[in-house]
Each structure stands twice: as structure tokens, then as C-alpha cells.
Enzyme design. Structure first.
Site, PDB file in Angstrom:
ATOM      1  N   HIS A   1      22.433  23.973  56.431  1.00 41.86           N
ATOM      2  CA  HIS A   1      23.017  23.844  55.096  1.00 41.86           C
ATOM      3  C   HIS A   1      21.891  23.470  54.146  1.00 41.86           C
ATOM      4  O   HIS A   1      21.239  22.445  54.316  1.00 41.86           O
ATOM      5  CB  HIS A   1      24.113  22.777  55.055  1.00 41.86           C
ATOM      6  N   CYS A   2      21.668  24.297  53.143  1.00 43.74           N
ATOM      7  CA  CYS A   2      20.536  24.105  52.235  1.00 43.74           C
ATOM      8  C   CYS A   2      21.015  23.543  50.903  1.00 43.74           C
ATOM      9  O   CYS A   2      21.745  24.228  50.175  1.00 43.74           O
ATOM     10  CB  CYS A   2      19.800  25.430  52.017  1.00 43.74           C
ATOM     11  N   PRO A   3      20.618  22.329  50.540  1.00 48.69           N
ATOM     12  CA  PRO A   3      21.047  21.767  49.258  1.00 48.69           C
ATOM     13  C   PRO A   3      20.397  22.446  48.060  1.00 48.69           C
ATOM     14  O   PRO A   3      20.918  22.369  46.954  1.00 48.69           O
ATOM     15  CB  PRO A   3      20.622  20.294  49.365  1.00 48.69           C
TER      16      PRO A   3
ATOM     17  N   GLY B   1      22.809  25.100  47.546  1.00 50.89           N
ATOM     18  CA  GLY B   1      24.187  24.622  47.560  1.00 50.89           C
ATOM     19  C   GLY B   1      25.102  25.413  48.457  1.00 50.89           C
ATOM     20  O   GLY B   1      26.283  25.583  48.138  1.00 50.89           O
TER      21      GLY B   1
END
Length: 637
Positions: free
Chosen positions: A459-461, A464
Site C-alpha cells: 500500500h503506497c501512501p 493513496g
């Protein structure tokens, strides 16, 4: 009765061991040297039919039934043989009794319960499946007024709750007192399931019982069940304003417990928001603190504003110590605003907002400062790389990463098939109780997005979103294009200083002084470009190495020790086919017919045969040999 009835099943053997432990190591050594003896077959010949049923002595049971024993004859407590077989999960004996005409819904015992009730209370899924296949009715109530789904919910038998609903039992079925399975689970079970499962399968959190007028949330608060409260309030958005027969609402009950450590912070935020009066809601400060949309836009705007103000501080013609003091004040102001307005959920938006703000100021700086200092070709190349960056970013941000979206019918089919296989697929490694889906190989449930993603990477912030099967290639393009854009900013900025300020970069310290004296704004933007370029280089190298050289995802590389198909390969990826072929497979494109990609439907790829490198099952369920799933939540990069 239930405890004594289950004694045979819990002891593990109907014949207690008679051997004694040796008193010293010498005796142990002597015993170890003795040749192994064949196991002694237990003697069941003296068992009556009830005891033989309890202990699973089917040969003795057959002998007694064939000699004339009536399988429907109850004992002194009106308990039938099928009850004893069900409560001890003696499936072979259950089949035999049913073949001999046993009454499947016979009522007996202190609770006037059916064999299905007894099997349910002990959580014996196999026995439940057999009884329901023979026509057992799970809606029958016992002496306490409970149907089977209520008993399963009370004792946290999640698989049984799922099976009953999949077989047609209403998730909102009420017992004699009006209690639903969701109410019982919220009252009795502190684990996440079966509350979450019931909500996923459509249980109504607004229903009230007959006796107290309580909703499931009332019962969870009375039990101080923090997990159920959080699930009901945050996941199902259960109402806080429903009064029970005493006039108590969940809101008033939670307000009376303000400050209690067992109530989660997110739940208390929801309570405080719901407790606001209409007059309080109209005040500006209240709107800033509790209007989620306004807070969201404030969060998005903060990096844009902070970037600009920090750049202005650098351009101020004053002493550097004063500049650093102003930067410290600026940090304190934004830190205070962040603590007052932003919660954990909004803070997760910060990396994405920082990225958008940085890129926006890149454009402003190029058009206002750099464009006149570089060639037209350089500007065109900058804009082309920016356009490609936007395409890859939007696909990574808003695109489907490979979310596994089952229909209600597919979920029911999955649950029924798993149950009728003996329940061997309900392990967390192979079944997601949050999504109620069978986990394809290489997939994972992301707790940030609360969904299962095929060929999950991380999951890449910064975008998003999850990175998975359908947007991983775009994410790689995003990294490469962002790297190129940062490089163009450094090139354009250096050209600007050379042409406009006559800065010589062969003297680093002199160049820094000249940049500060000439125009610090462009230097500030270049510094940000260099900072972003540093982590993007590392991430790009890591991702490229994993995809091309290792043939694995970030999730697999971090957790390969938990996956059986990786353990069988000594930690290496069983999916790698060499660097060139890995790249072709990842991009799913052929190279003039020289190499062809191996197209695998990772949305429906469920098992891996390490010997033949082929899928051995493509049904919508996992087998017992499925790879272990990871227990963590997600990875940030």
C-alpha cells in the site's frame, strides 16, 4: 451434560495410558532401546451403545444396532443416539444412524435441543453439514429460545454462522427474546468475528430486542466490548441515537464512559462529533474541528501553503539565523494546526498531498523562472515527461489495483463449498474473513483499504492506493517518470542560475552562497527535487530489482518465510523465469515474437505445484495445501 458428553472427544483416546514416566535418565535410555511394539487395539466389546457412540466405536455400534437396538430410542433424559454422535462429532456414526432412519430433528436433553443444536454448541462444522444435508432445521428453538445461529454466535463459531446464513438462515433471525445473532456476538464475543462477518453478510445493526429494546451497539457497550463497538460504529455506521426501553442511547452510554481506556480514540471522536449541538455546529471553530470535508481540504491545502511560505522565508533578505527562526515558527504553527484538525485518517493523506504540492510548485517555477533560461526542446521534454507522469500517477491513484469483489452469491458458494469440504479452507492463510473470499495465491488483504488485492505488492501512501496486479506496471512508470521529472528540474534550475546569476557549480560552497544571494526560490525548489529524487531512486531500484531479477512482489519479499511455495524454493520465488522473461511477463507484452509473456489470471490462481509449475486448482476455493498468508496489515514504501 454437555461437559460429560464431550469428555470422550476431548480425551483423545478411550483407553487411558497405563505406562509410567521413568524416574531417571537411565530408565529412559533402557526404554528407548526396546523395539517398538504394535499399538494395542482398544477393546470396545463391553461398551453400551451410548458409550460406543460417544467414543466413536462404530464397529460396536453396528453390532448393537444389527442386534435390534432402535436408533431412535432415547435415554432417561430423552437424549437420542444422534445427539451423542453429533456432540462428539462422530461423523461416520452420524451417517450410519441417518441411514438407519434416525430422526434428524429429535428434541431431547435439559434444553429440549436437537442434535443440530448440540453439534453447533461444540462448533462441529462437519457434524452440522451432515445433519443439514439430512434435512435438519437450524431455525428450531431450544428451551432457551435460541436457534442454531444464535448459539453459534454466542460461542464465536464464525464458520458455523457463515454456513447457516449461506444455507438460507436470515442473519436477522430473532430468538424468543428478540435477540439476533449480531446482538449475541456483540454481547458475548470479544473477537472481531463473527460481528464483522455478520455485518458483511447483511445483518441489520438497527434491530432491537423485545425485552430491553437494545440494539447490538447497546449490548456491546454493556459488555465493554471495544472490538465490537469499534466495528459497529466505524464499519457499519451504527446509529448512536436509538433509545432503548430505559431511554438510554448508545451516545449517552458512551458519553458516561468518556475517558475510559477500553473505548478507542476513533470511537470517541465519533461520539464527540455526534454530541455537538446545532449551535456548536454553527461556530467556525467547531466546523474546523468536526467538518470532515473542511478538514480534508485543510489537510490537502497545508503542504501547498507550507511549501510556498518556506520558500518565501528563504528569499527574505535577512540573516540566516533569522531565517531558521522563522522556519521554526512556521513548523510550530503547522504542527499545532495538524494536531488540532487532523486525525489519523487524514494524516494518511499527507504523503499524497505533499507529492501534489511539490509537483504543482515545480510547474509554477518552471514557467515563471526556468522557461526563459532553457531551450524550447528542454521545455517540451519536461512537459512530455510530466504528461506521462500524470497518466501513470492517475492510473496508480484512481485505478483498480486488482480488487477481488465477490457477489453475495459467490460468497455463499464459497462458504458452502469450504464447509462441505470439512472446513479445511477457513484458515486465515486461505480465507479472508473480512471480505469472505478465498484468497488467490499472491493476494493479500490490505487493512488500510479494507479489501483483498490480487498479486498484492504494497500500500503506497504517495499515491493513496494499493499497488497490485492491475496498476503495478503503472506504478513503475510513475517512479521512472517522477525520477525523470526531478532530473529535469535540477537541470533547468542549474541552467537558470548559470544564465541569470552566473553561478559556477565547480565551487559548491560558492555556488550555494550565490544561489542564496541571487534567487533562493529556485534553489528551494531544486532542493526539494533533489530530496524527492533520492528516495525515488532507491524505490525505483528496489522495485525494478524485485520485478526483473527476483520475480516477486514487495509483500512476498518481506514475508517469504511465511509462504509454503517460497519455503519449498529456499526463499526464492517459484514464479521467476529469468530477468528478460520476468520483465516480459510483468509488462505482458511480446518482443517481436522472440519472447512471449506467460499470462496468468492472478485473480483466480489459487494453488501452485512446485514440481510442474502449473496451477493445480482453479476453483473459487482454497485447498488445505494453499500457501500461508501473511498476518501483517500492509507495507508502506
Amino acid at each position: 451434560m454437555y461437559q460429560s458428553a464431550c469428555q470422550a472427544a476431548t480425551t483423545g483416546s478411550c483407553v487411558p495410558g497405563t505406562g509410567q514416566q521413568p524416574d531417571n535418565e537411565r530408565q529412559s535410555a533402557l526404554i528407548a532401546q526396546q523395539p517398538p511394539t504394535a499399538p494395542v487395539e482398544p477393546d470396545y466389546s463391553g461398551f453400551d451403545i451410548v458409550k460406543a457412540t460417544q467414543y466413536g466405536a462404530i464397529a460396536r455400534v453396528r453390532e448393537l444396532v444389527e442386534s435390534g437396538w432402535d436408533v431412535n430410542q432415547p435415554d432417561s433424559e430423552t437424549v437420542t443416539l444422534l445427539h451423542w454422535a453429533a456432540i462428539n462429532n462422530r461423523r461416520d456414526i452420524i451417517r450410519y444412524f441417518l441411514e438407519k432412519g434416525a430422526t434428524v430433528d429429535a428434541v431431547g436433553g435439559e434444553l429440549n435441543a436437537t442434535p443440530l443444536h448440540w453439534a453447533t454448541r461444540q462448533g462441529h462444522l462437519g457434524a452440522v453439514v451432515l445433519l443439514m444435508a439430512a434435512g435438519a432445521d437450524p431455525r428450531i428453538r431450544d428451551a432457551e429460545g435460541c436457534s442454531c445461529i444464535h448459539i453459534a454466535a454466542q460461542f464465536a463459531h464464525t464458520a458455523l454462522v457463515a454456513y447457516f446464513i449461506a444455507k438460507g438462515v436470515d442473519p436477522d433471525l430473532q430468538d424468543r427474546g428478540g435477540m439476533t445473532a449480531l446482538m449475541w456476538a456483540a454481547w458475548k464475543v470479544c473477537a472481531l468475528d463473527p460481528v464483522r462477518l455478520l455485518l458483511t453478510l447483511g445483518a441489520n445493526p438497527a434491530m432491537v430486542d423485545y425485552t430491553h429494546g437494545n440494539t447490538a451497539l447497546h449490548w456491546a457497550i454493556l459488555a465493554r466490548n471495544a472490538t465490537a463497538i469499534s466495528t459497529l460504529v466505524l464499519k457499519s455506521k451504527a446509529s448512536l441515537d436509538v433509545p432503548n426501553l430505559r431511554g438510554e442511547t448508545p451516545l449517552s452510554m458512551l458519553e458516561s464512559q468518556t475517558g475510559a481506556i477500553w473505548i478507542g480514540a476513533k470511537v470517541m471522536d465519533r461520539v464527540k462529533e455526534a454530541a455537538l449541538t446545532s449551535q456548536q455546529r454553527r461556530s467556525l471553530l467547531s466546523k474546523l474541528r468536526h467538518d470532515k470535508r473542511l478538514r480534508w481540504w485543510s489537510m490537502v491545502a497545508c503542504p501547498f501553503t507550507a511549501f510556498y511560505l518556506a520558500g518565501i522565508v528563504f528569499t527574505v533578505n535577512t540573516l540566516y539565523i533569522i531565517k531558521f527562526f522563522l522556519l521554526g515558527c512556521l513548523y510550530s504553527i503547522f504542527h499545532t494546526i495538524g494536531k488540532a484538525l487532523f486525525d489519523e485518517h487524514l494524516m494518511a493523506l499527507l504523503p499524497l498531498s505533499v507529492y501534489l504540492a511539490t509537483k504543482a510548485w515545480f510547474y509554477v517555477t518552471w514557467l515563471m523562472y526556468i522557461d526563459d533560461a532553457v531551450s524550447f526542446t528542454a521545455t517540451v521534454c519536461f512537459l512530455i515527461s510530466s504528461l506521462l507522469l500524470w497518466v501513470c500517477f492517475l492510473k496508480s491513484w484512481k485505478g483498480d489495483p486488482g480488487i477481488i469483489r465477490p457477489t453475495r452469491e459467490q460468497r455463499f458458494k464459497t462458504i458452502i463449498e469450504l464447509s462441505e469440504r470439512g472446513g479445511i479452507g477457513f484458515e486465515p492463510a486461505s480465507f479472508c474473513s473480512g471480505c469472505l473470499v478465498r484468497r488467490p495465491i499472491r493476494s493479500k488483504h490490505c487493512s488500510v483499504c479494507d479489501r483483498c488485492v490480487a498479486r498484492f505488492d504494497h500500500h503506497c501512501p504517495w499515491v493513496g492506493n494499493c499497488i497490485g496486479l492491475k496498476n503495478h506496471s503503472y506504478f513503475m512508470g510513475f517512479l521512472w517518470m517522477l525520477l525523470i521529472m526531478c532530473a529535469w528540474m535540477l537541470y533547468g534550475g542549474s541552467k537558470y542560475y548559470v544564465n541569470q546569476c552566473n553561478v559556477r557549480f565547480d565551487d559548491f560552497l560558492g555556488a550555494m552562497r550565490a544561489i542564496g544571494n541571487c534567487d533562493a526560490w529556485v534553489g528551494w525548489v531544486m532542493g526539494n527535487a533533489l530530496l524527492h529524487m533520492s528516495w525515488v531512486i532507491l524505490l525505483t531500484i528496489c522495485q525494478t530489482y524485485q520485478v526483473i531479477c527476483l520475480g516477486m512482489t514487495t509483500n512476498e519479499r518481506m514475508n517469504r518465510g511465511r509462504y509454503r511455495h517460497f519455503q519449498a524454493k529456499g526463499g526464492h520465488s517459484p514464479f521467476t523465469r529469468g530477468p528478460i522473461q520476468n520483465l516480459v511477463d510483468f509488462l505482458e507484452c511480446s518482443c517481436f515474437g522472440l519472447v512471449q509473456p506467460k499470462r496468468v489470471d492472478w485473480m483466480n490462481y489459487y494453488d501452485y505445484d512446485a514440481q510442474t509449475h502449473q496451477t493445480i486448482e482453479k476453483e473459487p476455493l482454497l485447498s488445505v495445501d494453499c500457501p500461508d498468508g501473511m498476518a501483517g496489515d500492509h507495507q508502506y514504501v
